[in-house]
Design a protein around this motif. Structure first.
Motif, mmCIF file in Angstrom:
data_model
loop_
_atom_site.group_PDB
_atom_site.id
_atom_site.type_symbol
_atom_site.label_atom_id
_atom_site.label_comp_id
_atom_site.label_asym_id
_atom_site.label_seq_id
_atom_site.Cartn_x
_atom_site.Cartn_y
_atom_site.Cartn_z
ATOM 1 N N PHE A 78 0.821 -1.217 0.000
ATOM 2 C CA PHE A 78 0.000 0.000 0.000
ATOM 3 C C PHE A 78 0.855 1.268 0.000
ATOM 4 O O PHE A 78 0.376 2.338 -0.324
ATOM 5 C CB PHE A 78 -0.992 -0.009 1.160
ATOM 6 C CG PHE A 78 -2.119 -0.978 0.943
ATOM 7 C CD1 PHE A 78 -3.190 -0.646 0.135
ATOM 8 C CD2 PHE A 78 -2.090 -2.232 1.528
ATOM 9 C CE1 PHE A 78 -4.228 -1.545 -0.091
ATOM 10 C CE2 PHE A 78 -3.116 -3.139 1.307
ATOM 11 C CZ PHE A 78 -4.191 -2.797 0.500
ATOM 12 N N LYS A 79 2.139 1.124 0.334
ATOM 13 C CA LYS A 79 3.040 2.284 0.260
ATOM 14 C C LYS A 79 3.371 2.628 -1.185
ATOM 15 O O LYS A 79 3.888 3.694 -1.474
ATOM 16 C CB LYS A 79 4.319 2.009 1.046
ATOM 17 C CG LYS A 79 4.044 1.909 2.526
ATOM 18 C CD LYS A 79 5.274 1.646 3.331
ATOM 19 C CE LYS A 79 4.802 1.595 4.772
ATOM 20 N NZ LYS A 79 5.713 1.348 5.746
ATOM 21 N N TYR A 89 -7.625 5.190 -3.169
ATOM 22 C CA TYR A 89 -7.021 4.619 -1.970
ATOM 23 C C TYR A 89 -7.687 5.175 -0.712
ATOM 24 O O TYR A 89 -8.003 4.427 0.222
ATOM 25 C CB TYR A 89 -5.512 4.893 -1.964
ATOM 26 C CG TYR A 89 -4.830 4.495 -0.685
ATOM 27 C CD1 TYR A 89 -4.717 3.162 -0.316
ATOM 28 C CD2 TYR A 89 -4.306 5.455 0.164
ATOM 29 C CE1 TYR A 89 -4.092 2.794 0.871
ATOM 30 C CE2 TYR A 89 -3.677 5.096 1.347
ATOM 31 C CZ TYR A 89 -3.575 3.765 1.689
ATOM 32 O OH TYR A 89 -2.971 3.410 2.860
ATOM 33 N N SER A 142 -0.690 3.457 4.325
ATOM 34 C CA SER A 142 0.527 3.542 3.514
ATOM 35 C C SER A 142 1.704 4.242 4.171
ATOM 36 O O SER A 142 2.822 4.103 3.722
ATOM 37 C CB SER A 142 0.201 4.237 2.186
ATOM 38 O OG SER A 142 -0.210 5.564 2.432
ATOM 39 N N SER A 143 1.484 4.996 5.238
ATOM 40 C CA SER A 143 2.625 5.691 5.843
ATOM 41 C C SER A 143 2.524 5.675 7.361
ATOM 42 O O SER A 143 1.432 5.628 7.919
ATOM 43 C CB SER A 143 2.697 7.138 5.357
ATOM 44 O OG SER A 143 1.685 7.909 5.967
#
Length: 182
Positions: A78-79, A89, A142-143
């Motif tokens: 997902f990153k 997303y 993602s982060s």
């Protein structure tokens, strides 16, 4: 994404979002039941002999197990979501949040802050669900910055917060379900 088929990534994100909305809507349908009806008619469908296991979990269904195993196997995937798919997303993250909160809403409504879960009777159901939700969010966010954002947390403290988040803008849950399957 690793095969650089970005169009397919967008389709998959949209499909997962729709399926999560539909799953959340089904949770909310369950939450409209009277406590007696839930206890006598809905909850037993998730127990022996209706499922072939003493500790029910969504992971027992093939599609759910495949999804979670895929997310676990591809933890950093997902990153890699490209910037131009950011809205798809984010829609995916919101639909997952809706599903998770709808599940928590049903659990909370029927005493999950005091009783054991179907999967682990000796632990408090809402606490187990909280741990599961946190681990799932870690797989799809993602982060690290996003993960630490208080808005990404799924902890709600009272009924009014559940109700506020779960307002969908639809006149009834069947409209939400129909929309999610279009």
């Amino acid at each position: 994404m690793r095969k650089e088929n970005i169009v397919q990534v967008g389709v998959i994100l949209k499909s997962m979002s729709q399926l999560m909305l539909a799953s959340g809507a089904s949770m909310l349908f369950a939450g409209t039941s009277q406590p007696q009806e839930y206890e006598n008619e809905i909850r037993p469908t998730m127990m022996l002999p209706h499922v072939n296991s003493p500790d029910f979990s969504g992971i027992m269904s093939y599609d759910h197990a495949y999804l979670i195993n895929s997310w676990n196997k591809e933890k950093g995937l997902f990153k890699l979501v490209p910037t131009f798919l950011k809205s798809a997303y984010e829609e995916f993250l919101e639909s997952h949040k809706f599903l998770a909160l709808a599940h928590k809403f049903v659990c909370h409504k029927y005493g999950g802050e005091q009783t054991g879960s179907l999967r682990e009777n000796k632990a408090i159901a809402l606490e187990i669900l909280e741990k599961i939700n946190d681990s799932r969010r870690r797989l799809i966010i993602s982060s690290d910055r996003q993960l630490l954002n208080p808005d990404s947390r799924l902890r709600l403290t009272d009924d009014s917060e559940y109700e506020e988040y779960l307002k969908t803008g639809f006149k009834c849950y069947s409209q939400l379900l129909i929309k999610s399957l279009n």
